[in-house]
Structure formats: C-alpha cells, structure tokens
Design a protein around this motif. Structure first.
Motif, mmCIF file in Angstrom:
data_model
loop_
_atom_site.group_PDB
_atom_site.id
_atom_site.type_symbol
_atom_site.label_atom_id
_atom_site.label_comp_id
_atom_site.label_asym_id
_atom_site.label_seq_id
_atom_site.Cartn_x
_atom_site.Cartn_y
_atom_site.Cartn_z
ATOM 1 N N ARG A 72 0.853 -1.200 0.000
ATOM 2 C CA ARG A 72 0.000 0.000 0.000
ATOM 3 C C ARG A 72 0.883 1.242 0.000
ATOM 4 N N VAL A 73 0.490 2.252 -0.781
ATOM 5 C CA VAL A 73 1.204 3.523 -0.824
ATOM 6 C C VAL A 73 0.909 4.265 0.472
ATOM 7 N N LEU A 74 1.969 4.536 1.249
ATOM 8 C CA LEU A 74 1.827 5.146 2.561
ATOM 9 C C LEU A 74 2.019 6.654 2.527
ATOM 10 N N LYS A 75 3.123 7.094 1.904
ATOM 11 C CA LYS A 75 3.424 8.538 1.887
ATOM 12 C C LYS A 75 4.296 8.876 0.699
ATOM 13 N N GLU A 76 4.261 10.163 0.338
ATOM 14 C CA GLU A 76 5.049 10.661 -0.784
ATOM 15 C C GLU A 76 6.125 11.602 -0.262
ATOM 16 N N LEU A 77 7.358 11.373 -0.705
ATOM 17 C CA LEU A 77 8.493 12.220 -0.349
ATOM 18 C C LEU A 77 9.216 12.616 -1.629
ATOM 19 N N PRO A 78 10.127 13.583 -1.573
ATOM 20 C CA PRO A 78 10.819 14.017 -2.795
ATOM 21 C C PRO A 78 11.538 12.891 -3.550
ATOM 22 N N GLN A 79 12.025 11.867 -2.847
ATOM 23 C CA GLN A 79 12.754 10.786 -3.510
ATOM 24 C C GLN A 79 11.841 9.691 -4.070
ATOM 25 N N GLY A 80 10.556 9.702 -3.708
ATOM 26 C CA GLY A 80 9.624 8.703 -4.218
ATOM 27 C C GLY A 80 8.501 8.419 -3.245
ATOM 28 N N LEU A 81 7.895 7.253 -3.404
ATOM 29 C CA LEU A 81 6.797 6.838 -2.535
ATOM 30 C C LEU A 81 7.292 5.813 -1.528
#
Length: 75
Positions: free
Chosen positions: A10-19
């Motif tokens: 499951r996609v938890l969070k988005e950051l500058p380097q990716g998911l």
C-alpha cells in the motif's frame, strides 16, 4: 515483505525521492520516483518487486526482473 519476490504493498506517503510503501506488518520500503506508475495515489495497492540496491538497502521497483527467488531462468 519478501526480498526477491513480487509483493502487493500500500502507498503510505510521498516524499521528494519517491513513494514509501508499507506491508501488512508495517514494514516500509521506498519506490523511487522513476518507477512510480502514472496515476498512483496515496492508499493505492501496487505490485512491486523487492530487492537490495548497491548499498544493500531494500528497495522496490515496478520493472520486471529476469528471475525471481526460487525460480529458474535462462540468463
């Protein structure tokens, strides 16, 4: 989460380097920007292959590997 195999995470969070993706036990893994399928949103379930990068860190990819753990293939 199993190394060398496909995992549905499951996609938890988005950051500058990716998911960051998470499994049912709460283990997190990075899916770098270049491997994120178009239209992927937070909370989505995504099939990824999990392996270790050159610095021995677990990482996820949507690329298809030549072989997965416990299988045979002509390389």
């Amino acid at each position: 989460m199993e190394l060398g195999k496909y995992n549905t995470l499951r996609v938890l969070k988005e950051l500058p380097q990716g998911l960051y993706l998470v499994d049912e036990e709460g283990n997190e893994i990075l899916l770098p920007l270049k491997y994120i399928p178009e239209g992927t949103d937070l909370g989505d379930m995504i099939d990824v292959f999990v392996y270790k990068d050159s610095e021995n860190r677990p990482i996820a990819t949507t690329l298809t590997p030549n072989i997965v753990l416990d299988e045979f293939a002509l390389l």
